[in-house]
Each structure stands twice: as C-alpha cells, then as structure tokens.
Design a protein around this motif. Structure first.
Motif, PDB file in Angstrom:
ATOM      1  N   GLU A 243       0.802  -1.218   0.000  1.00 14.05           N
ATOM      2  CA  GLU A 243       0.000   0.000   0.000  1.00 14.05           C
ATOM      3  C   GLU A 243       0.838   1.272   0.000  1.00 14.05           C
ATOM      4  O   GLU A 243       0.452   2.265  -0.623  1.00 14.05           O
ATOM      5  N   VAL A 263      -8.318  -3.975   1.543  1.00 14.91           N
ATOM      6  CA  VAL A 263      -7.115  -3.317   2.069  1.00 14.91           C
ATOM      7  C   VAL A 263      -6.524  -4.216   3.151  1.00 14.91           C
ATOM      8  O   VAL A 263      -7.120  -5.232   3.533  1.00 14.91           O
ATOM      9  N   MET A 268     -11.470  -0.633   7.176  1.00 14.42           N
ATOM     10  CA  MET A 268     -10.390   0.329   6.946  1.00 14.42           C
ATOM     11  C   MET A 268     -10.442   1.422   8.017  1.00 14.42           C
ATOM     12  O   MET A 268     -11.407   2.169   8.108  1.00 14.42           O
ATOM     13  N   LEU A 274      -4.026   4.876   3.199  1.00 14.57           N
ATOM     14  CA  LEU A 274      -4.669   5.039   1.900  1.00 14.57           C
ATOM     15  C   LEU A 274      -5.607   6.244   1.847  1.00 14.57           C
ATOM     16  O   LEU A 274      -5.977   6.694   0.757  1.00 14.57           O
ATOM     17  N   HIS A 275      -5.989   6.783   3.004  1.00 12.50           N
ATOM     18  CA  HIS A 275      -6.825   7.988   2.996  1.00 12.50           C
ATOM     19  C   HIS A 275      -6.088   9.179   2.370  1.00 12.50           C
ATOM     20  O   HIS A 275      -6.726  10.161   1.979  1.00 12.50           O
ATOM     21  N   SER A 278      -7.457   8.512  -1.128  1.00 10.96           N
ATOM     22  CA  SER A 278      -8.788   7.929  -1.348  1.00 10.96           C
ATOM     23  C   SER A 278      -9.798   8.899  -1.956  1.00 10.96           C
ATOM     24  O   SER A 278     -10.780   8.466  -2.572  1.00 10.96           O
ATOM     25  N   SER A 279      -9.590  10.194  -1.816  1.00 18.16           N
ATOM     26  CA  SER A 279     -10.534  11.165  -2.358  1.00 18.16           C
ATOM     27  C   SER A 279     -10.189  11.623  -3.771  1.00 18.16           C
ATOM     28  O   SER A 279     -10.921  12.430  -4.359  1.00 18.16           O
ATOM     29  N   VAL A 283      -8.927   7.326  -7.963  1.00 16.44           N
ATOM     30  CA  VAL A 283      -8.846   6.288  -6.928  1.00 16.44           C
ATOM     31  C   VAL A 283     -10.260   5.924  -6.481  1.00 16.44           C
ATOM     32  O   VAL A 283     -11.063   6.796  -6.139  1.00 16.44           O
ATOM     33  N   ILE A 285     -12.116   3.240  -3.771  1.00 21.27           N
ATOM     34  CA  ILE A 285     -12.020   2.222  -2.723  1.00 21.27           C
ATOM     35  C   ILE A 285     -13.432   1.886  -2.270  1.00 21.27           C
ATOM     36  O   ILE A 285     -14.171   2.760  -1.810  1.00 21.27           O
ATOM     37  N   THR A 286     -13.822   0.624  -2.421  1.00 17.62           N
ATOM     38  CA  THR A 286     -15.119   0.161  -1.947  1.00 17.62           C
ATOM     39  C   THR A 286     -14.898  -0.763  -0.746  1.00 17.62           C
ATOM     40  O   THR A 286     -13.834  -1.376  -0.609  1.00 17.62           O
TER      41      THR A 286
END
Length: 317
Positions: A243, A263, A268, A274-275, A278-279, A283, A285-286
């Motif tokens: 990651e 993850v 998470m 990863l934040h 993430s926005s 990218v 992320i589910t």
C-alpha cells in the motif's frame, strides 16, 4: 448426546441465515458477533463451529475436545489452523464457487468507472458545470473505451476466468500473468511471464489468494515496470499490493489509477495511509463489498446449511 452447533459471528453475513433449515436434532447457539478474546469460552463445547474471519488457532482448537467440524462461511480459510485440524480429524469446510459472477462484475464496474471518469463527471453535474455548458454536453474529462485494451489478470481461478470472459465480451485483449519468479513455459497463449504481463497491460486485475508468495506481489519495483497510463484493480485480498508503494505510485503518477475492494486492515481505519489518496478522482475504494450481491449470498447460505446438514446426518447415525 446431541451436537452443539455454534455460530460465532452470524451477523458477518448481511442476510438472515434460515436456522430452521438445519434439519438434525442439535443444539444451536448463535452470537451476532464475537470478539477474539471471547472465542474460546463460546466455542469450547462445540461440535461444529461456524466462523467467518475469527482466528481458530491451535491454542483454541486444542481446548475444544468435542469439536468435529469447522464450517467457514467464506472461501478463505487462512484464519483456521488447517494442519492441526488434519492431525486431529476435524473437518474444515469452506464456501466455493459462489461469488465468481458478482466479483467479476464489480471488477469490470471499477474498470469502466475509472476509464470513463465516472466520479469526475458525476461531480461535475452536481457542481453545475453541465448546466453552464454552451453545448448539450460537457466533456471535461478523458473517456477511454475498454475495447482493444490489454488486460493482465493475476490469478487464473474461477473469478479470474470469469473476469477473462467478461473482458473478452468487451473486446479487450485479456491474458493471465504467470507466477512471479518462475520460468513457466505453458505454451498457453493466454498466459504471459510475470514481468512481461505487467509491462504490456493497460489494466491489471488481481484475483489470487494472499499467501507468503503473493504478499507484496506488487510493490515499488513492479509499479516501475507498468505503463504510466495503466490501472490496477484489486478485488482479491489486501496485502497483495504494497500500500505504501501504491500511494507513491499514484502521487508520482507512475500509474493512472487504482480501484480497491480490499485493504490490509479491514474495516479500513480512519487513520489508514490510503486515505491520503482515497478522495482523488483516479482512486476508488469500496468496502469489501464485491461479493455481496443477493444472488451470491443466497448461494453461500444454501451451501453453508447443506454442509452442516450433511455432516450432522452422518454424525447422528
């Protein structure tokens, strides 16, 4: 003595399990959720333990003298000490063949969303950019068709095969990527050596289990091999992609985008690294939900009940 069937985390499946369909005369104990520290106390007298992600290691299993079966309500069984169970004649079953279609569809959805900039266009509509356009359309972002793109698939099991089939239906040039650090010569035109498979791919999709061999399979070295226009998708297990290397690859634009349904730490946490990305529009992320279609859950539950009943019918005779 009747069998004791203990469901340790029954709410780990977001669909009601029809316990009335367990046909044998047995004692049922159900817990909505169980902390790891509570496992031994709740499971110590069980004949059958039904578990999803809780760890059943030797220290716990050796304290369950009546245990005859562990039913894992998932495919992965890395949380169970399989070797101990084999030595002590404890049957371990898992759920197989229930999520190929739904995980494959989720994978294709992620590819489409990234290649067509779905998130960006949705935001543009909400921000009023389309309403201000001098034309009937608003085209502020690149759209790339899947047709003709090269898709490298890591993992040629049931889900990988289903992704291959769906990708071919979209007109993609799909192939499987051979194991890392092998000189695999299969004569199979559908499989490319590991490094060649990474270098050639427009999209890489991961569908292999997490093992000692696949942990950090994709890290800094591998990202450096990829096209800077490549996408990587992981609906398999967190930890297969390193990651921190992924964050760097996105921030340094080594690759074009990423979509994850898994993850390393789940759920998470709020402080997960990863934040940091993430926005971003490239990218997605589910929350480990690719397997959660109604159809797959029905298949999972039906298979779970069948396996418990099949064992109990033999146990009671």
């Amino acid at each position: 003595m009747s069998a004791r069937v203990v469901f340790l985390e029954i709410n780990s499946l977001p669909k009601e399990i029809p316990l009335a369909n367990i046909t044998a005369n047995c004692t049922l104990l159900t817990y909505s959720n169980t902390q790891q520290s509570e496992v031994l106390e709740r499971a110590k007298n069980a004949t059958i333990i039904v578990v999803n992600k809780l760890i059943l290691d030797q220290s716990i299993l050796s304290s369950c003298p009546d245990l005859k079966m562990i039913a894992v309500s998932a495919t992965g069984m890395s949380n169970v000490d399989i070797e101990y169970c084999q030595r002590n004649n404890i049957l371990v079953t898992n759920i197989v063949g229930y999520a190929q279609q739904t995980v494959a569809e989720h994978t294709l959805m992620m590819m489409l969303a990234l290649q067509r900039n779905l998130l960006s266009y949705r935001q543009d509509v909400n921000d009023g950019k389309w309403s201000k356009s001098p034309y009937f359309f608003y085209g502020g972002h690149e759209i790339i068709d899947l047709y003709g793109l090269s898709l490298g698939i890591v993992g040629s099991g049931a889900i990988g095969q289903k992704v291959f089939d769906l990708a071919k239906a979209f007109g993609m040039k799909a192939y499987f990527i051979a194991r890392k650090n092998t000189q695999e010569k299969t004569g199979n035109s559908k499989k490319l050596p590991f490094e060649q498979g990474l270098k050639q791919a427009d999209i890489i999709s991961i569908h292999c289990p997490l093992t000692n061999e696949t942990e950090n399979l994709i890290a800094q070295k591998e990202f450096a091999m990829m096209k800077n226009t490549a996408l990587i998708i992981n609906t398999a297990r967190g930890g297969i992609i390193n990651e921190m290397a992924l964050i760097e690859a996105i921030q340094e634009k080594q690759i074009k985008g990423v979509a994850l349904d898994v993850v390393t730490h789940e759920p998470m946490p709020a402080d997960h690294p990863l934040h940091a990305i993430s926005s971003l529009d490239n990218v997605i992320i589910t929350p480990h939900c690719a397997w959660l279609s109604d159809g797959s859950l029905e298949t999972l539950i039906h298979q779970l009940i069948y396996k418990i009943n099949h064992f109990l019918s033999a146990y009671s005779t």
